[in-house]
Design a protein around this motif. Structure first.
Motif, mmCIF file in Angstrom:
data_model
loop_
_atom_site.group_PDB
_atom_site.id
_atom_site.type_symbol
_atom_site.label_atom_id
_atom_site.label_comp_id
_atom_site.label_asym_id
_atom_site.label_seq_id
_atom_site.Cartn_x
_atom_site.Cartn_y
_atom_site.Cartn_z
ATOM 1 N N UNK A 178 0.857 -1.182 0.000
ATOM 2 C CA UNK A 178 0.000 0.000 0.000
ATOM 3 C C UNK A 178 0.893 1.231 0.000
ATOM 4 N N UNK A 179 0.310 2.353 -0.338
ATOM 5 C CA UNK A 179 1.089 3.595 -0.269
ATOM 6 C C UNK A 179 0.173 4.763 0.036
ATOM 7 N N UNK A 180 0.728 5.735 0.699
ATOM 8 C CA UNK A 180 0.019 6.971 1.036
ATOM 9 C C UNK A 180 0.849 8.127 0.515
ATOM 10 N N UNK A 181 0.291 8.895 -0.410
ATOM 11 C CA UNK A 181 0.972 10.062 -0.964
ATOM 12 C C UNK A 181 0.401 11.339 -0.347
ATOM 13 N N UNK A 182 0.986 12.434 -0.730
ATOM 14 C CA UNK A 182 0.432 13.714 -0.311
ATOM 15 C C UNK A 182 -0.978 13.861 -0.875
ATOM 16 N N UNK A 183 -1.905 14.221 -0.025
ATOM 17 C CA UNK A 183 -3.290 14.304 -0.442
ATOM 18 C C UNK A 183 -3.540 15.504 -1.347
ATOM 19 N N UNK A 184 -4.253 15.235 -2.426
ATOM 20 C CA UNK A 184 -4.678 16.297 -3.323
ATOM 21 C C UNK A 184 -6.131 16.643 -3.001
ATOM 22 N N UNK A 185 -6.421 17.848 -2.562
ATOM 23 C CA UNK A 185 -7.811 18.188 -2.241
ATOM 24 C C UNK A 185 -8.677 18.195 -3.501
ATOM 25 N N UNK A 186 -9.910 17.752 -3.340
ATOM 26 C CA UNK A 186 -10.875 17.748 -4.438
ATOM 27 C C UNK A 186 -11.527 19.123 -4.504
ATOM 28 N N UNK A 187 -11.513 19.703 -5.681
ATOM 29 C CA UNK A 187 -12.011 21.072 -5.842
ATOM 30 C C UNK A 187 -13.504 21.053 -6.131
ATOM 31 N N UNK A 188 -14.253 21.745 -5.266
ATOM 32 C CA UNK A 188 -15.710 21.820 -5.384
ATOM 33 C C UNK A 188 -16.115 23.285 -5.484
ATOM 34 N N UNK A 189 -16.920 23.591 -6.486
ATOM 35 C CA UNK A 189 -17.441 24.950 -6.662
ATOM 36 C C UNK A 189 -18.954 24.895 -6.536
ATOM 37 N N UNK A 190 -19.482 25.654 -5.570
ATOM 38 C CA UNK A 190 -20.929 25.719 -5.370
ATOM 39 C C UNK A 190 -21.435 27.080 -5.857
ATOM 40 N N UNK A 191 -22.385 27.034 -6.809
ATOM 41 C CA UNK A 191 -22.992 28.257 -7.348
ATOM 42 C C UNK A 191 -24.381 28.356 -6.728
ATOM 43 N N UNK A 192 -24.586 29.389 -5.915
ATOM 44 C CA UNK A 192 -25.753 29.406 -5.034
ATOM 45 C C UNK A 192 -26.704 30.565 -5.311
ATOM 46 N N UNK A 193 -27.957 30.261 -5.051
ATOM 47 C CA UNK A 193 -28.973 31.303 -4.876
ATOM 48 C C UNK A 193 -29.714 31.109 -3.559
ATOM 49 N N UNK A 194 -29.281 30.124 -2.777
ATOM 50 C CA UNK A 194 -29.801 29.891 -1.428
ATOM 51 C C UNK A 194 -28.625 29.575 -0.526
ATOM 52 N N UNK A 195 -28.904 29.367 0.739
ATOM 53 C CA UNK A 195 -27.867 29.089 1.725
ATOM 54 C C UNK A 195 -27.178 27.756 1.419
ATOM 55 N N UNK A 196 -25.840 27.703 1.531
ATOM 56 C CA UNK A 196 -25.083 26.489 1.234
ATOM 57 C C UNK A 196 -24.346 25.965 2.460
ATOM 58 N N UNK A 197 -24.853 26.248 3.666
ATOM 59 C CA UNK A 197 -24.176 25.803 4.890
ATOM 60 C C UNK A 197 -24.033 24.291 4.936
ATOM 61 N N UNK A 198 -25.067 23.581 4.493
ATOM 62 C CA UNK A 198 -25.013 22.112 4.540
ATOM 63 C C UNK A 198 -23.916 21.571 3.618
ATOM 64 N N UNK A 199 -23.635 22.247 2.529
ATOM 65 C CA UNK A 199 -22.555 21.812 1.640
ATOM 66 C C UNK A 199 -21.186 22.052 2.279
ATOM 67 N N UNK A 200 -21.050 23.176 2.979
ATOM 68 C CA UNK A 200 -19.783 23.468 3.640
ATOM 69 C C UNK A 200 -19.465 22.435 4.718
ATOM 70 N N UNK A 201 -20.503 21.912 5.381
ATOM 71 C CA UNK A 201 -20.283 20.915 6.433
ATOM 72 C C UNK A 201 -19.871 19.561 5.858
ATOM 73 N N UNK A 202 -20.271 19.303 4.633
ATOM 74 C CA UNK A 202 -19.926 18.021 4.014
ATOM 75 C C UNK A 202 -18.577 18.092 3.324
#
Length: 647
Positions: free
Chosen positions: A307-331
Motif C-alpha cells: 500500500x502507499x500513502x501520498x500527499x493528499x490532493x484536495x478535491x475542488x468543489x465549486x458551489x454556485x448558489x442562490x440559497x444558503x449552502x451551509x449544509x454543503x460546507x459541512x460536508x
C-alpha cells in the motif's frame, strides 16, 4: 488378432515345400546279413520307427519356425478398442492459479503437474495445452518443455465452463477423430456451481471425452492478509487496520510486520482462529510506501500486501448558489476538499474549468452561457450536481438536461411524497451500507418536479418509483428542492454519504492499493503539455497505460499491467508524480474444493499419468510380432535339440 500386413500371410503356402520334401525323401536301408536273423529284424524295425518319429518332429518344428517368421513379418496385433486406427487429439488445460501453490506430497501442485506432463507424454506427440494466461497450440512437450518448467502462477483463473469451451474450440473440425479434453486443476470452489457437475449437456457430447484430474494438497490450512484500511485519522496520525483470515488450526502467536520501503517500522503479534485484526499507527501527511507481511508455509502470494500513502490532493468543489449552502460546507470540509462558494450573480466563469465538482444550488434559471461552460466542463471529466429551486424556468433546465440525455422536468407537483427506495447497487452507494436497510426513517418532500421519463440511473426514488436523485453521464440531479421548507432531506442520514461520495467520485483519489487482474480507473491530478504522456514505471520496466487527458487531470485505466504485486511510479517523462500499489485478489486464499466423486458426465482421476495412459490405451494396440520372433527362436532351439539328442 489382426495384421498390419496381411498380404505376407500368402507366404504360408510355401510351407507345403518342406512337407513335399519330407514325403518324397525315400531313404533305402542297406541290409546286412547276420547269423541271428530274428534279433536283427527287431532292431531294424525299431530303428525305422525312431527315424520316422525324428523326421516328423523335425518337419513340425521347421514348419512352425517358418510359420512364426512369416506371421512376425505380417505384424499381428490385438486392439484394445474399436477405435484403434482412429486419429486422436488431446487438449490439456493446466490451471496455474494461485491456489495451485498449495503443497502436495511432492512439492507444489503446479510443479508436480508440470513434471507429470513432461514425464508421461511422449515428447514428440502432438498436443495442445493452455493455461489461464498462456496458449501452446499444435505443439509437443519437447517444444514447450522450458516454457512449462518456467510457468508462473496467474492472478486470473478461467471459469471451468470457459476452460471447457476454450478447449473445445482448439480441436480440429475432423469429426472422425477422438477428442480428449483434460482439465488439470485442484477444482477450487467458486461462487458459481461447477458446470461439468451442474449441466452435462454443456460438457459431454459424442465427439469429446472430458477428463478431470483433481490434484489435492496435503493440507488445506492457510493464513492470508485479507485487507487493509485507514480506521482512524487525526491531524497527527493515521491508524491502519490489517485484517487476517485463517483456514486451519488456531494460532496463538502470528507475527505481523509493517515496512516502509525496505525498513521495518513496526511489528505485532496476533492470536487468530478464523479471523483477526491488528492496528498500526503511522504519521499523517507523510509519504509512506508500505508493505504488510506475515509468515505462512502454504500459499505464498497472500503473505504480503502493498500500500502507499501520498500527499493528499484536495478535491475542488465549486458551489454556485442562490440559497444558503451551509449544509454543503459541512460536508465538503477542508481536510479533503477545496470548497469554493459563490453567488450566482457574481460567478467568475474562469473558475469552472479548474474544478472537479460543480454544484448548482437551487438556481431559478440556468443561462445559456452557464450551460455551455458546464458542457465543456463535463466533457473534460468534471461532475455536476443539480439541485433545482421550487420556482425554476423549466425551459432553461431542460435545455441543460438535453445535453446529457436526462429526462426533461415537467410541472411542479405539490403532493407530499416519501423517499423510500435506496438503490444499493448504484456505484455511488457501494460500501455505504453493511446490509440493505428496510426499517428506515425515510425523508420526504412537500413538492417535486415530475419527469417525462425515467431515463438515467436512479440513486434514490420516491415510493411510487419516480426518481428523487438520478445520474446520467457526469450529471447528478435532484427532482426536488432541498431547502428545509420543502424537504427534510438535509436532516436525513442519507445526505452525508450521498453528497460526500458524489464529491469523492468526482476525482478518483488513489486508494491505498488496487487489485490486479481487474480494470482500475485512476485519476492523476496534473496538467499535461501537448504531446505529454504518463507512464507506469517499475524498476527498469515502463508501460504506457490507457489514458485520457482532461484540463486538470489524467484518467488512467489499468488492465493487464502491472502483472505482479508491488508499488509502481507514475511519471511524466522523468518527472515523478505519485506511487500506486497493486495486490493480487484474495479469492484464491480459500482452499475449499469441489467434490467430484459422483460426477457422471466426465471421467475423474487424481493422477495425470493414469489419465494420459488411459488416453493412449484407447488407441494403442498390443503388437504380437515380437512374440512370434521368440517362438521362432524357440522352435529353432527345439529342432536343434531334436537333431542332437533324439536317437
Amino acid at each position: 488378432m489382426q495384421f498390419k500386413h496381411p498380404e505376407i500371410l500368402y507366404a504360408l503356402l510355401l510351407l507345403i515345400i518342406p512337407i513335399i520334401i519330407h514325403l518324397f525323401q525315400l531313404r533305402k536301408f542297406k541290409k546286412v546279413p547276420f547269423t541271428n536273423v530274428q534279433f536283427l529284424k527287431e532292431l531294424t524295425i525299431q530303428t525305422r520307427k525312431s527315424s520316422q518319429l525324428k523326421k516328423w518332429l523335425t518337419l513340425l518344428t521347421r514348419m512352425l519356425l517358418l510359420a512364426c517368421i512369416i506371421i512376425a513379418f505380417a505384424q499381428p496385433y490385438f486392439s484394445n478398442s474399436e477405435s484403434f486406427n482412429t486419429k486422436s487429439e488431446t487438449v490439456i488445460y493446466l490451471d496455474n492459479s494461485f491456489s495451485m501453490q498449495a503443497q502436495g506430497n511432492n512439492g507444489t501442485l503446479l510443479n508436480r503437474a508440470v513434471q507429470d506432463i513432461i514425464e508421461t507424454i511422449d515428447e514428440n506427440e502432438p498436443i495442445s495445452l493452455f493455461t489461464n494466461d498462456a496458449n501452446f497450440y499444435n505443439t509437443s512437450v519437447k517444444a514447450i518443455k522450458n516454457d512449462l518448467i518456467q510457468l508462473k502462477h496467474s492472478p486470473n483463473q478461467l471459469d471451468y465452463d470457459a476452460a471447457v469451451l476454450k478447449g473445445k474450440n482448439v480441436f480440429s473440425d475432423d469429426n472422425s477423430s477422438i477428442k480428449n479434453l483434460v482439465l488439470i486443476s485442484d477444482f477450487q470452489q467458486k461462487e458459481d456451481l461447477l458446470t461439468v457437475v451442474k449441466d452435462s449437456t454443456t460438457v459431454k457430447d459424442s465427439t469429446t471425452n472430458i477428463k478431470l484430474v483433481q490434484l489435492k494438497p496435503a493440507s488445506t490450512a492457510n493464513i492470508a492478509i485479507d485487507s487493509l484500511f485507514i480506521s482512524k485519522s487525526t491531524v497527527e496520525n493515521l491508524e491502519l487496520t490489517v485484517r487476517l483470515k485463517n483456514q486451519g488450526e488456531a494460532i496463538e502467536t502470528l507475527p505481523v510486520s509493517l515496512f516502509n520501503d525496505d525498513k521495518l517500522i513496526a511489528k505485532s503479534a496476533v492470536d487468530i482462529e478464523t479471523e483477526a485484526s491488528t492496528v498500526f499507527t503511522i504519521p499523517a501527511n507523510t509519504v509512506f510506501n508500505g508493505k504488510i507481511t506475515i509468515e505462512d508455509t502454504n500459499l505464498q502470494y497472500d503473505n504480503e500486501l502493498y500500500f502507499n500513502i501520498d500527499q493528499r490532493e484536495p478535491i475542488k468543489v465549486l458551489s454556485i448558489n442562490e440559497v444558503d449552502d451551509t449544509f454543503l460546507k459541512k460536508i465538503y470540509t477542508s481536510d479533503e476538499f477545496d470548497y469554493t462558494s459563490t453567488p450566482f450573480n457574481v460567478l467568475n466563469y474562469n473558475l469552472i474549468e479548474d474544478q472537479n465538482l460543480i454544484v448548482l444550488n437551487e438556481l431559478k434559471e440556468i443561462p445559456t452561457s452557464l450551460i455551455t461552460a458546464l458542457k465543456a466542463f463535463t466533457n473534460n471529466g468534471g461532475v455536476a450536481l443539480i439541485i433545482p429551486s421550487n420556482d425554476i424556468l423549466l425551459k432553461s433546465y431542460n435545455q441543460l438536461f438535453n445535453n446529457y440525455n436526462v429526462s426533461e422536468l415537467d410541472s411542479l407537483n405539490l403532493q407530499e411524497k416519501k423517499v423510500t427506495t435506496i438503490h444499493f447497487s448504484h456505484p455511488l452507494l457501494t460500501n455505504v451500507f453493511n446490509k440493505q436497510i428496510k426499517n428506515f426513517q425515510y425523508p420526504k418532500v412537500n413538492s417535486f418536479y415530475n419527469t417525462r421519463s425515467n431515463s438515467g440511473a436512479a440513486v434514490l426514488s420516491f415510493e411510487d418509483g419516480s426518481p428523487f436523485l438520478s445520474q446520467s453521464e457526469n450529471i447528478y440531479h435532484f427532482t426536488a428542492a432541498l431547502r428545509t421548507d420543502n424537504s427534510n432531506f438535509k436532516n436525513s442520514p442519507l445526505i452525508v454519504p450521498v453528497l460526500y461520495n458524489i464529491g469523492k467520485q468526482s476525482l478518483k483519489v488513489p486508494k491505498l492499493y488496487y487489485t490486479l487482474g481487474k480494470e482500475n480507473n485512476i485519476d492523476i491530478p496534473t496538467k499535461l503539455q501537448q504531446d505529454d504522456i504518463l507512464t507506469l514505471v517499475n524498476g527498469e520496466n515502463s508501460v504506457i497505460p490507457l489514458q485520457q487527458t482532461y484540463t486538470n487531470k489524467v484518467a488512467l485505466k489499468t488492465n493487464d499491467y502491472p502483472n505482479s504485486s508491488g508499488i509502481i511510479a507514475v511519471q511524466n517523462k522523468d518527472t515523478f508524480l505519485k506511487n500506486l500499489s497493486f495486490n493480487f485478489n484474495r479469492n484464491e486464499s480459500n482452499l475449499a474444493y469441489y467434490d467430484l466423486a459422483n460426477i457422471e458426465n466426465a471421467t475423474v482421476n487424481e493422477s495425470i499419468s493414469t489419465t494420459i495412459n488411459d488416453i493412449k490405451s484407447a488407441t494403442n494396440v498390443n503388437e504380437l510380432w515380437k512374440w512370434f520372433v521368440i517362438f521362432a527362436l524357440a522352435f529353432l532351439i527345439i529342432e536343434m535339440l531334436i537333431l542332437k539328442f533324439l536317437k
